[in-house]
Design a protein around this motif. Structure first.
Motif, PDB file in Angstrom:
ATOM      1  N   GLU A  94     -24.443  14.254 111.157  1.00  0.00           N
ATOM      2  CA  GLU A  94     -23.514  14.051 110.043  1.00  0.00           C
ATOM      3  C   GLU A  94     -22.668  15.307 109.817  1.00  0.00           C
ATOM      4  O   GLU A  94     -21.467  15.220 109.570  1.00  0.00           O
ATOM      5  N   LEU A  95     -23.293  16.479 109.908  1.00  0.00           N
ATOM      6  CA  LEU A  95     -22.540  17.725 109.757  1.00  0.00           C
ATOM      7  C   LEU A  95     -21.501  17.886 110.858  1.00  0.00           C
ATOM      8  O   LEU A  95     -20.387  18.367 110.605  1.00  0.00           O
ATOM      9  N   ASP A  96     -21.853  17.493 112.073  1.00  0.00           N
ATOM     10  CA  ASP A  96     -20.877  17.558 113.168  1.00  0.00           C
ATOM     11  C   ASP A  96     -19.686  16.652 112.885  1.00  0.00           C
ATOM     12  O   ASP A  96     -18.533  17.027 113.128  1.00  0.00           O
ATOM     13  N   LYS A  97     -19.958  15.452 112.371  1.00  0.00           N
ATOM     14  CA  LYS A  97     -18.863  14.528 112.031  1.00  0.00           C
ATOM     15  C   LYS A  97     -17.966  15.139 110.953  1.00  0.00           C
ATOM     16  O   LYS A  97     -16.743  15.072 111.044  1.00  0.00           O
ATOM     17  N   ARG A  98     -18.597  15.718 109.936  1.00  0.00           N
ATOM     18  CA  ARG A  98     -17.819  16.310 108.851  1.00  0.00           C
ATOM     19  C   ARG A  98     -16.994  17.498 109.338  1.00  0.00           C
ATOM     20  O   ARG A  98     -15.857  17.691 108.922  1.00  0.00           O
ATOM     21  N   GLU A  99     -17.582  18.292 110.225  1.00  0.00           N
ATOM     22  CA  GLU A  99     -16.851  19.435 110.766  1.00  0.00           C
ATOM     23  C   GLU A  99     -15.635  18.966 111.552  1.00  0.00           C
ATOM     24  O   GLU A  99     -14.542  19.528 111.436  1.00  0.00           O
ATOM     25  N   THR A 100     -15.799  17.914 112.333  1.00  0.00           N
ATOM     26  CA  THR A 100     -14.680  17.360 113.095  1.00  0.00           C
ATOM     27  C   THR A 100     -13.596  16.850 112.148  1.00  0.00           C
ATOM     28  O   THR A 100     -12.407  17.087 112.366  1.00  0.00           O
ATOM     29  N   ALA A 101     -14.016  16.146 111.091  1.00  0.00           N
ATOM     30  CA  ALA A 101     -13.047  15.634 110.118  1.00  0.00           C
ATOM     31  C   ALA A 101     -12.310  16.787 109.424  1.00  0.00           C
ATOM     32  O   ALA A 101     -11.095  16.716 109.220  1.00  0.00           O
ATOM     33  N   LEU A 102     -13.028  17.835 109.072  1.00  0.00           N
ATOM     34  CA  LEU A 102     -12.385  18.983 108.423  1.00  0.00           C
ATOM     35  C   LEU A 102     -11.407  19.677 109.367  1.00  0.00           C
ATOM     36  O   LEU A 102     -10.327  20.103 108.946  1.00  0.00           O
ATOM     37  N   ASP A 103     -11.782  19.803 110.628  1.00  0.00           N
ATOM     38  CA  ASP A 103     -10.862  20.400 111.594  1.00  0.00           C
ATOM     39  C   ASP A 103      -9.591  19.568 111.711  1.00  0.00           C
ATOM     40  O   ASP A 103      -8.487  20.103 111.783  1.00  0.00           O
ATOM     41  N   SER A 104      -9.754  18.244 111.715  1.00  0.00           N
ATOM     42  CA  SER A 104      -8.598  17.348 111.800  1.00  0.00           C
ATOM     43  C   SER A 104      -7.704  17.512 110.563  1.00  0.00           C
ATOM     44  O   SER A 104      -6.476  17.600 110.680  1.00  0.00           O
ATOM     45  N   GLN A 105      -8.325  17.560 109.386  1.00  0.00           N
ATOM     46  CA  GLN A 105      -7.562  17.728 108.150  1.00  0.00           C
ATOM     47  C   GLN A 105      -6.842  19.079 108.133  1.00  0.00           C
ATOM     48  O   GLN A 105      -5.695  19.173 107.691  1.00  0.00           O
ATOM     49  N   ALA A 106      -7.520  20.112 108.608  1.00  0.00           N
ATOM     50  CA  ALA A 106      -6.891  21.441 108.638  1.00  0.00           C
ATOM     51  C   ALA A 106      -5.673  21.430 109.552  1.00  0.00           C
ATOM     52  O   ALA A 106      -4.633  22.007 109.225  1.00  0.00           O
ATOM     53  N   SER A 107      -5.785  20.741 110.679  1.00  0.00           N
ATOM     54  CA  SER A 107      -4.658  20.646 111.604  1.00  0.00           C
ATOM     55  C   SER A 107      -3.486  19.910 110.951  1.00  0.00           C
ATOM     56  O   SER A 107      -2.339  20.341 111.050  1.00  0.00           O
ATOM     57  N   LYS A 108      -3.796  18.817 110.264  1.00  0.00           N
ATOM     58  CA  LYS A 108      -2.740  18.059 109.587  1.00  0.00           C
ATOM     59  C   LYS A 108      -2.075  18.908 108.502  1.00  0.00           C
ATOM     60  O   LYS A 108      -0.852  18.868 108.342  1.00  0.00           O
ATOM     61  N   LEU A 109      -2.877  19.649 107.752  1.00  0.00           N
ATOM     62  CA  LEU A 109      -2.317  20.486 106.697  1.00  0.00           C
ATOM     63  C   LEU A 109      -1.426  21.589 107.266  1.00  0.00           C
ATOM     64  O   LEU A 109      -0.391  21.916 106.687  1.00  0.00           O
ATOM     65  N   GLU A 110      -1.823  22.153 108.388  1.00  0.00           N
ATOM     66  CA  GLU A 110      -0.993  23.174 109.026  1.00  0.00           C
ATOM     67  C   GLU A 110       0.342  22.586 109.472  1.00  0.00           C
ATOM     68  O   GLU A 110       1.394  23.217 109.318  1.00  0.00           O
ATOM     69  N   GLN A 111       0.311  21.368 110.008  1.00  0.00           N
ATOM     70  CA  GLN A 111       1.557  20.714 110.426  1.00  0.00           C
ATOM     71  C   GLN A 111       2.456  20.454 109.220  1.00  0.00           C
ATOM     72  O   GLN A 111       3.668  20.677 109.272  1.00  0.00           O
ATOM     73  N   ARG A 112       1.860  19.977 108.117  1.00  0.00           N
ATOM     74  CA  ARG A 112       2.654  19.699 106.916  1.00  0.00           C
ATOM     75  C   ARG A 112       3.238  20.989 106.341  1.00  0.00           C
ATOM     76  O   ARG A 112       4.384  21.016 105.874  1.00  0.00           O
TER      77      ARG A 112
END
Length: 186
Positions: A94-112
């Motif tokens: 579950e922590l691995d899934k959350r880490e992946t989701a957070l990395d994805s969100q961080a990437s999206k935020l950087e693009q925005r």
């Protein structure tokens, strides 16, 4: 004189070999039982700490076969440890899934953030262009040479302006009552 009574005789100390066979057997059995329980306790503590007893080594091939039977003992985990390991593995997943989701969100935020910086730069450039155009427009307007317009000719005359002829730009703003081509004459 009468004779003093004799002191009672102390019991004789038992001889070294006089304990009897029953007591010796009982002492031997007690020591053996104590050794057994200590061995069991040590084995249990060793298993609880993750230590395992020495496993028998598999028989090595020998030129002459021997009729030995090798037994392998697989230590079984208590059910509590198995549940804890399973729970830990699920939590790590579950922590691995959350880490992946957070990395994805961080990437999206950087693009925005990059897009917003670009838009902000464009808006600032537009504002500067508008200000520059306004400044150019104000400086490009020639002085029309027109006097200020007042509500009445009396006000114009009181402020030192007038009379105006029909070919001057101020003429249409005032009323020529006598139609002689002059307004605000005194």
């Amino acid at each position: 004189m009468p004779a003093a009574p004799a002191a009672p005789a102390a019991p004789a100390a038992p001889e070294a070999g006089s304990q009897g066979p029953g007591r010796r057997v009982l002492a031997f059995v007690g020591v053996a039982a104590l050794a057994f329980f200590v061995g069991v306790a040590v084995g249990t503590v060793g298993d609880a700490e993750g230590e395992t007893a020495a496993r028998p080594t598999p028989p090595t091939p020998s030129p002459t076969p021997s009729p030995t039977v090798a037994t392998t003992s697989t230590p079984t985990e208590p059910p509590q440890i198995a549940r804890l390991k399973s729970s830990l593995a699920a939590q790590e997943k579950e922590l691995d899934k959350r880490e992946t989701a957070l990395d994805s969100q961080a990437s999206k935020l950087e693009q925005r953030a990059a897009k917003l910086k670009t838009r902000l730069a464009k808006v600032k450039a537009r504002e500067e262009a508008v200000e520059s155009a306004e400044d150019d427009q104000e400086s490009a307007e020639p002085d029309s040479g027109m006097d200020p317009i007042f509500d009445t000719c009396g006000e114009a005359n009181d402020n030192g302006y007038g009379p105006y002829s029909s070919d001057e730009p101020e003429y249409p703003y005032y009323d020529d009552r006598d139609n002689d081509g002059l307004v605000c004459e005194t």
